[in-house]
Enzyme design. Structure first.
Site, PDB file in Angstrom:
ATOM      1  N   SER A 111     -56.684 -23.018  53.464  1.00 13.26           N
ATOM      2  CA  SER A 111     -55.697 -23.704  52.424  1.00 13.26           C
ATOM      3  C   SER A 111     -56.485 -25.151  51.996  1.00 13.26           C
ATOM      4  O   SER A 111     -57.754 -24.988  51.834  1.00 13.26           O
ATOM      5  CB  SER A 111     -54.405 -24.090  52.838  1.00 13.26           C
ATOM      6  OG  SER A 111     -53.626 -24.742  51.915  1.00 13.26           O
ATOM      7  N   ASP A 163     -55.552 -26.760  45.325  1.00 11.34           N
ATOM      8  CA  ASP A 163     -56.084 -26.800  46.696  1.00 11.34           C
ATOM      9  C   ASP A 163     -57.061 -25.335  46.717  1.00 11.34           C
ATOM     10  O   ASP A 163     -57.397 -24.771  46.006  1.00 11.34           O
ATOM     11  CB  ASP A 163     -54.833 -26.794  47.634  1.00 11.34           C
ATOM     12  CG  ASP A 163     -54.283 -25.408  47.872  1.00 11.34           C
ATOM     13  OD1 ASP A 163     -54.106 -24.608  47.014  1.00 11.34           O
ATOM     14  OD2 ASP A 163     -53.853 -25.110  49.074  1.00 11.34           O
ATOM     15  N   ASP A 174     -57.054 -22.553  48.649  1.00 11.27           N
ATOM     16  CA  ASP A 174     -56.742 -21.318  48.465  1.00 11.27           C
ATOM     17  C   ASP A 174     -55.616 -20.992  47.246  1.00 11.27           C
ATOM     18  O   ASP A 174     -55.170 -19.992  46.912  1.00 11.27           O
ATOM     19  CB  ASP A 174     -56.154 -20.557  49.517  1.00 11.27           C
ATOM     20  CG  ASP A 174     -54.720 -21.192  49.959  1.00 11.27           C
ATOM     21  OD1 ASP A 174     -54.637 -22.402  49.344  1.00 11.27           O
ATOM     22  OD2 ASP A 174     -53.849 -20.442  50.418  1.00 11.27           O
ATOM     23  N   ASP A 216     -52.860 -21.705  46.152  1.00  9.87           N
ATOM     24  CA  ASP A 216     -51.176 -21.532  46.067  1.00  9.87           C
ATOM     25  C   ASP A 216     -50.595 -22.678  45.554  1.00  9.87           C
ATOM     26  O   ASP A 216     -49.489 -22.686  44.966  1.00  9.87           O
ATOM     27  CB  ASP A 216     -50.907 -21.054  47.460  1.00  9.87           C
ATOM     28  CG  ASP A 216     -51.023 -22.057  48.451  1.00  9.87           C
ATOM     29  OD1 ASP A 216     -51.981 -22.863  48.450  1.00  9.87           O
ATOM     30  OD2 ASP A 216     -50.431 -21.843  49.617  1.00  9.87           O
TER      31      ASP A 216
HETATM   32 MG    MG Z   1     -52.762 -23.780  49.862  1.00  4.95          MG
END
Ligand code: MG
Length: 448
Positions: free
Chosen positions: A95, A238, A240, A242
């Site tokens: 992340s 960020d 990744d 999400d």
């Molecule tokens: Mg994330």
């Protein structure tokens, strides 16, 4: 022993997060699944992603699971794929963590984050080291699917008023920070008829452009470029993708709590129903829900808790005050690209982003952390101390104290021996005061 924290397991790649760990987490998942089913496995852009993904694939195949290698993709993209095509997922991602880290995150068959009790069962198998590998002729099937991001984007686009957005020809600057969002966000915006300018849009696991965490001080170039180009707004993911954060047309960072409640307000204007957020979120959410005449459900901190509660009560919206927003018509997980598409849909109404941020009430926040020897014992003492004082108290996660003009939350960290203290009030001074009251309570409890 615990393996999984709030968001899977994370740490320095090839030191803590090793290929051996990836093999064994996949074997544990295979044992948990009774050596039956299909698992989709993908990674973000981190350098060690391929190494760890290969190991996880080997582990899953050795247990007789069928594997679909979905390659490099944002976490929500892999989650969407799992929902429709697999029985579980393994995402190799850390992340927003620093460059050197990586991690392993498990996805449930419905595309949501793996439930806590399931993680606990998998941990038990992992630490016992007792896997039941299948015989040679039953080792799993393997295939790749390069279409994961395209499939995901098609469905994001289907979830918003595409025609109305396209007509507006928005100009948007995106900073995907060389993370997995580089594979989706610029293309999503282009599909939505936007003029797109990009920063950090090449995938690069050394993260040469900025840290994977999209904090305001990491986004000064984004802010500058928004102003220079007269863009409607700036957006940054960020590592990744999400989560997403925004800069308004003046290059000012949009407070994520404001973003959360602004989105809630918009969703509730379209459709009435309950909304969900963790106890750490701003009072703004309560105000917005009250104004719309709907119920707000507070949960323990962690997007999984928000998502599960949303499913349980059929909520219309939910999310956290860190840019993690959940739109149930799309999927029950934090989804940065979906949040960006929704923002464009809101802006079709004609308001600028800076104007939209002013449509929700203003509050001030203060936070600090304090190291504590025994978190649980101290927490119990704090509760006992408050119980007799007549102050309204909530114990969903830590202790949240409500005062007439604000609140303070004292919460043990899930990963470090510290208490995090958050406070919120109508003035900065009062927020500080409430934060200090929380601090005092912890110190007193520790000494007693
Ligand atoms: Mg994330």
């Amino acid at each position: 022993m615990a393996l999984f924290g709030t968001n899977g397991v994370r740490g320095t790649a090839n030191e803590y997060i090793t290929p051996e760990m990836a093999v064994n987490v996949a074997r544990s998942l295979g044992t948990y699944m009774g050596s039956k089913g299909t698992v989709a496995i993908g990674s973000d852009t981190r350098i060690s992603g391929q190494m760890l993904k290969s190991a996880a694939i080997a582990g899953a195949l050795s247990m007789g699971l069928s594997v679909i290698d979905v390659g490099m993709a944002p976490t929500p993209s892999i989650q969407y794929y799992v929902r429709d095509f697999a029985d579980a997922g393994i995402v190799i991602t850390a992340s927003h963590n620093p460059r050197e880290d990586n991690g392993i995150k498990l996805i449930a068959g419905d595309g949501s984050e793996f439930p806590r009790d399931g993680e606990r069962d998998i941990e038990k198998i992992y630490f016992s080291g007792e896997y039941s590998p299948v015989s040679w002729e039953k080792t799993g099937d393997f295939k790749t699917d390069p279409g994961v991001n395209e499939y995901y984007l098609r469905n994001v686009i289907r979830s918003v008023d595409t025609e109305a957005i396209r007509k507006r020809r928005f100009r948007v600057v995106v900073d995907t920070g060389c993370g997995a969002g580089a594979l989706t966000l610029p293309f999503l915006l282009k599909e939505l008829g936007c003029e797109v300018l990009t920063l950090g849009a090449q995938v690069d696991g050394t993260f040469p452009w900025r840290n994977p965490e999209p904090t305001p001080d990491a986004l000064t170039e984004l802010s500058e470029l928004v102003k220079k180009t007269g863009a409607d707004f700036g957006a940054a993911h960020d590592g990744d993708a999400d989560r997403i954060v925004f800069m308004d047309e003046n290059g000012a960072f949009v407070n994520e709590e404001v973003l959360l409640s602004m989105m809630a307000k918009y969703v509730l204007e379209q459709k009435k129903g309950p909304v969900v957020t963790p106890v750490s979120s701003s009072q703004r959410m309560a105000d917005v829900a009250a104004e719309a005449g709907v119920e707000l459900h507070w949960t323990a901190v962690g997007s999984i808790n928000v998502a599960r509660k949303m499913m349980e009560i059929d909520a219309v919206f939910g999310g956290e005050g860190n840019g993690g927003l959940i739109f149930p018509e799309h999927q029950y997980c934090r989804d940065g690209a979906m949040a960006c598409a929704k923002l464009l849909e809101i802006m079709v109404g004609g308001k600028k982003l800076s104007e939209l941020t002013k449509t929700v009430p203003e509050y001030f926040n203060a936070k600090t952390k304090v190291p504590v020897g025994d978190l649980q014992a101290t927490l119990e003492k704090v509760k006992a101390e408050v119980a007799g004082s007549g102050v309204k108290m909530d114990t969903i996660d830590g202790v949240k104290l409500y005062y007439e003009d604000g609140w303070v939350l004292i919460r043990p960290s899930g990963t470090e021996p510290i208490f995090r203290i958050f406070a919120e009030a109508k003035t900065e001074a009062r927020a500080e005061e409430l934060m200090n009251r929380g601090l005092e309570l912890v110190r007193k409890a520790e000494e007693s």
